[in-house]
Scaffold this active site. Structure first.
Site, mmCIF file in Angstrom:
data_model
loop_
_atom_site.group_PDB
_atom_site.id
_atom_site.type_symbol
_atom_site.label_atom_id
_atom_site.label_comp_id
_atom_site.label_asym_id
_atom_site.label_seq_id
_atom_site.Cartn_x
_atom_site.Cartn_y
_atom_site.Cartn_z
ATOM 1 N N ILE A 45 0.843 -1.190 0.000
ATOM 2 C CA ILE A 45 0.000 0.000 0.000
ATOM 3 C C ILE A 45 0.881 1.244 0.000
ATOM 4 O O ILE A 45 0.703 2.160 -0.815
ATOM 5 C CB ILE A 45 -0.956 0.001 1.215
ATOM 6 C CG1 ILE A 45 -1.906 -1.193 1.124
ATOM 7 C CG2 ILE A 45 -1.726 1.307 1.298
ATOM 8 C CD1 ILE A 45 -2.817 -1.373 2.324
ATOM 9 N N SER A 100 10.319 2.616 7.478
ATOM 10 C CA SER A 100 9.916 1.221 7.401
ATOM 11 C C SER A 100 10.755 0.478 8.424
ATOM 12 O O SER A 100 11.704 1.029 8.972
ATOM 13 C CB SER A 100 10.209 0.720 5.984
ATOM 14 O OG SER A 100 9.202 -0.120 5.508
ATOM 15 N N ARG A 101 10.436 -0.828 8.652
ATOM 16 C CA ARG A 101 11.268 -1.586 9.602
ATOM 17 C C ARG A 101 12.728 -1.545 9.152
ATOM 18 O O ARG A 101 13.636 -1.448 9.959
ATOM 19 C CB ARG A 101 10.778 -3.037 9.700
ATOM 20 C CG ARG A 101 9.727 -3.247 10.801
ATOM 21 C CD ARG A 101 9.153 -4.664 10.785
ATOM 22 N NE ARG A 101 8.531 -5.003 9.523
ATOM 23 C CZ ARG A 101 7.646 -5.982 9.370
ATOM 24 N NH1 ARG A 101 7.285 -6.709 10.411
ATOM 25 N NH2 ARG A 101 7.136 -6.250 8.189
ATOM 26 N N SER A 102 12.926 -1.651 7.819
ATOM 27 C CA SER A 102 14.298 -1.538 7.308
ATOM 28 C C SER A 102 14.240 -0.844 5.953
ATOM 29 O O SER A 102 13.201 -0.873 5.294
ATOM 30 C CB SER A 102 14.912 -2.930 7.164
ATOM 31 O OG SER A 102 14.054 -3.731 6.380
ATOM 32 N N VAL A 146 -4.674 5.263 6.969
ATOM 33 C CA VAL A 146 -5.460 4.189 6.361
ATOM 34 C C VAL A 146 -4.941 2.837 6.856
ATOM 35 O O VAL A 146 -5.158 1.816 6.218
ATOM 36 C CB VAL A 146 -5.425 4.239 4.808
ATOM 37 C CG1 VAL A 146 -6.110 5.485 4.296
ATOM 38 C CG2 VAL A 146 -4.007 4.136 4.276
ATOM 39 N N GLY A 147 -4.224 2.858 7.985
ATOM 40 C CA GLY A 147 -3.673 1.628 8.543
ATOM 41 C C GLY A 147 -4.622 1.047 9.573
ATOM 42 O O GLY A 147 -5.575 0.326 9.234
ATOM 43 N N ARG A 148 -4.327 1.347 10.825
ATOM 44 C CA ARG A 148 -5.201 0.919 11.903
ATOM 45 C C ARG A 148 -5.306 2.082 12.899
ATOM 46 O O ARG A 148 -4.319 2.799 13.115
ATOM 47 C CB ARG A 148 -4.625 -0.293 12.660
ATOM 48 C CG ARG A 148 -4.846 -1.617 11.958
ATOM 49 C CD ARG A 148 -6.272 -2.118 12.153
ATOM 50 N NE ARG A 148 -6.498 -3.398 11.497
ATOM 51 C CZ ARG A 148 -6.860 -3.548 10.229
ATOM 52 N NH1 ARG A 148 -6.992 -2.485 9.459
ATOM 53 N NH2 ARG A 148 -7.067 -4.746 9.729
ATOM 54 N N GLU A 193 -13.736 1.379 16.393
ATOM 55 C CA GLU A 193 -14.761 1.524 15.369
ATOM 56 C C GLU A 193 -16.049 0.806 15.771
ATOM 57 O O GLU A 193 -15.983 -0.239 16.423
ATOM 58 C CB GLU A 193 -14.236 0.946 14.048
ATOM 59 C CG GLU A 193 -13.044 1.731 13.545
ATOM 60 C CD GLU A 193 -12.325 1.066 12.402
ATOM 61 O OE1 GLU A 193 -12.896 0.159 11.773
ATOM 62 O OE2 GLU A 193 -11.180 1.462 12.145
ATOM 63 N N HIS A 240 -13.807 3.346 7.493
ATOM 64 C CA HIS A 240 -12.990 2.174 7.195
ATOM 65 C C HIS A 240 -13.373 1.567 5.847
ATOM 66 O O HIS A 240 -13.657 0.379 5.741
ATOM 67 C CB HIS A 240 -13.142 1.120 8.310
ATOM 68 C CG HIS A 240 -11.976 0.163 8.353
ATOM 69 N ND1 HIS A 240 -11.606 -0.508 9.485
ATOM 70 C CD2 HIS A 240 -11.103 -0.235 7.405
ATOM 71 C CE1 HIS A 240 -10.549 -1.272 9.232
ATOM 72 N NE2 HIS A 240 -10.233 -1.125 7.963
#
Lengths: 336, 319
Positions: free
Chosen positions: B160, B179-181, B235-237, B266, B284
């Site tokens: 995404i 990002s994580r990496s 738009v994630g959580r 939600e 959502h």
């Protein structure tokens, strides 16, 4: 910057008089200040006079104006009567990309140069057009209203919209704005075709010679062309019919590019699926039938209205005026 | 095209348990290929036999449910996010997990960009202005701010996030990410911390998974770094953001605006947001279009079929 003023310095060493400029547009404080530094400004809206009287007075002033700033999309037309009233005018600068308020033939006949806002607004208009398109297809504003009214916990999810990827988008008018719209939509996986006065060899999009055929092969029609005699109501009943009941239309050109009465009828009868409109035939009058339509997104002619564009416009307009007054080519001349 | 259904002798369709009732057209499409049984309704024999659990929505899938299925080897999820599944339990038992991420990615990215434009250019608010007849009575809508050229920081450059990046780059935005990496193939600037990303961005878009590391990753400090003209799009959580703090920051003008598709609880949306013009709310919906259902179906079925045929899973989630 001071060159225009220096050019009019008198032999006796008096401070140079600033060239006279007709101003027919409301401008913000910084634009007004920038103009007054360089020109002797005759400000129509500040005068409070009716236009004919204002122009007549300007026409017979001791140092009559050779240039005018005239807003686009407003009530003032630069036509034969306008130019007759102020025969000293040699240059009209529009603060819009559009010059449908200027009689270009009349200006050409009299040797009056015309300039517009060039690309100043192009990105903003393209951004807004794509924003409207996403909104209509994915129902962003309608879902927003739904949530804001507290209906989500009560009625469950709002109906989904429609995917952008793979949609066939037909752009009417592939000028600066149309090209930027195309470039943005390609990144969403839309398939672009266009109609223009003539095809553009430098682009890879499919050219379709008439708007009716463009509409029949499009899921979304985007109106991004200038308004002139040929393009008035270019989107008419037949074109809307060809677009079809799943089709969507986006207008960031001029209201009169679309037959508004037919558009509303088509929306009411479900003959097209939705519309995103920034412009209307008679602004700020918006047909009230649209207010209850959830498949329509309406904005009050804001496609160009960002603070960044305002300052860019100021600089660009002054750039055109200074070029004119120093005998250099206009930055963004409009040719017939 | 979906892979052919497994060989069917005397209706011996593979057993797939369901964590919850799926949407009607999902159920209809899958019933022909698999024997679907709601986990809650499974008798002891069925529960003991089940190797695949289909997570058909966002209802929690806790360890207790997984523990009732001793033969479970695959959890295949329809949603993109799997934070509602007890992933630690899956990891412990060597249960593979898949999601339908690839089928949803474009729709999420499209909506995320729609929210960015809607917030910066006040599209929804301007539409409301016209609809209330205010253009005629109150004059022009106030100036907004340009989208092109904004610095956009994306948290999570997965499917995404990278699609969001590509779209906003086409708008002439300057894209960077956290990002994580770092992703060597990504042509965007990498920031090792969300805080530094926010400090260097005009817009922050959240498109990462919700995990223990990312819970409330957007806190007051990050919002202060984003700044009074900054915009947050999620738009994630909902759990990625400290929601009460977000509301405070919006109220106090610590940040300039927000576009929210997800919330901590939600469908409850903090009511303070209802009065704010610089916020765009959605229910959502980013991830869904009817056209994508087909793709989701193919992916879910594809993962299940691959599993039963002993082939590599198509869209496994790293646990």
């Amino acid at each position: 910057m001071a060159s225009a003023a220096a050019a009019t310095a008198t032999a006796s060493g008096e401070p140079p008089s600033l060239p006279t400029l007709l101003l027919i547009r409301r401008v913000d404080a910084s634009f007004a200040a920038a103009l007054r530094e360089r020109f002797s400004v005759l400000d129509f809206f500040a005068s409070g006079e009716p236009l004919p009287a204002f122009l007549a007075a300007a026409g017979v002033a001791p140092d009559p104006p050779r240039a005018a700033i005239v807003m686009g999309g407003g009530p003032v037309r630069v036509d034969a009567a306008f130019l007759d009233a102020v025969p000293s005018l040699r240059c009209i600068v529009s603060t819009a990309a559009g010059v449908d308020h200027i009689d270009l033939h009349e200006c050409a006949r009299r040797g009056v140069a015309v300039a517009n806002s060039g690309r100043v607004y192009s990105a903003d208009v393209a951004d807004h057009a794509v924003g409207l398109l996403i909104d209509v297809l994915r129902r962003v504003s309608a879902a927003e209203r739904f949530v804001r009214r507290g209906l989500w916990p009560v009625q469950g999810d709002y109906p989904l919209g429609s995917k952008l990827g793979g949609k066939r988008v037909g752009i009417i008018g592939l000028g600066n704005i149309g090209s930027l719209i195309a470039k943005r939509l390609e990144a969403f996986g839309c398939v672009i075709s266009y109609n223009s006065r003539k095809s553009k060899d430098s682009v890879s999009y499919r050219y379709i010679p008439n708007v009716y055929d463009l509409a029949s092969e499009s899921d979304v029609l985007v109106v991004a062309c200038a308004l002139n005699k040929e393009t008035r109501h270019i989107v008419n009943k037949d074109v809307l019919e060809a677009l079809g009941k799943d089709g969507v239309i986006i207008n960031i050109g001029r209201g009169a590019n679309i037959d508004e009465v037919e558009l509303i009828r088509a929306l009411k009868e479900g003959r097209i699926a939705g519309a995103g409109l920034d412009v209307f035939e008679n602004e700020s009058e918006v047909p009230t039938e649209l207010f209850s339509m959830d498949n329509v997104v309406m904005t009050p002619h804001v496609a160009v209205c960002t603070s960044e564009s305002r300052s860019d416009l100021r600089d660009h307009t002054i750039g055109n005026l200074e070029a004119f007054f120093s005998g250099k080519p206009l930055l963004t001349p409009v040719l017939l | 095209m979906p892979p052919p259904a497994p060989a069917d002798d005397a209706g011996d369709r593979p057993l797939v348990l369901l964590s919850q009732t799926p949407l009607p057209h999902f159920a209809a499409a899958l019933e022909g290929r698999y024997r679907l049984v709601l986990a809650a309704d499974a008798d002891a024999a069925t529960a003991a036999e089940a190797r695949v659990l289909l997570v058909a929505g966002l209802n929690k899938v806790p360890a207790e449910l997984l523990d009732r299925l001793p033969a479970l080897e695959l959890v295949t999820a329809v949603p993109v996010g799997v934070d509602h599944v007890d992933l630690a339990a899956c990891r412990r038992r060597g249960i593979a997990v898949t999601n339908a991420g690839p089928a949803f990615a474009a729709d999420s990215a499209d909506y995320a960009v729609g929210l960015v434009v809607a917030v910066l250019r006040r599209v929804a608010a301007a539409d409301a202005y016209v609809r209330r007849g205010r253009w005629a009575t109150d004059g022009d809508y106030p100036l907004t701010t340009k989208v092109s050229g904004k610095r956009v920081g994306i948290v999570g450059l997965g499917r995404i996030g990278s699609m969001v990046a590509r779209r906003l780059a086409a708008f002439g935005c300057a894209v960077s990410y956290n990002s994580r990496s770092p992703k060597p193939s990504a042509p965007y600037k990498f920031f090792p911390s969300v805080l530094d990303l926010a400090a260097d961005s005009d817009v922050v878009v959240l498109s990462c998974a919700l995990t223990e590391e990312t819970r409330r990753i957007v806190n007051r400090e990050v919002m202060e770094a984003l700044g009074k003209d900054g915009v947050l799009v999620n738009v994630g959580r909902g759990g990625l953001v400290d929601e009460p703090e977000l509301v405070r920051c919006l109220r106090e003008g610590v940040i300039g605006g927000a576009g929210l598709d997800v919330y901590e609880n939600e469908p409850d949306v903090p009511p303070e947001l209802f009065a704010m013009d610089n916020v765009v709310l959605s229910d959502h919906r980013a991830v869904f279009t009817p056209e994508s259902f087909r793709g989701v179906l193919d992916l879910v079925a594809g993962n299940i079929d691959a599993f039963f045929a002993g082939r590599p899973l198509i869209s496994p989630v790293t646990l």
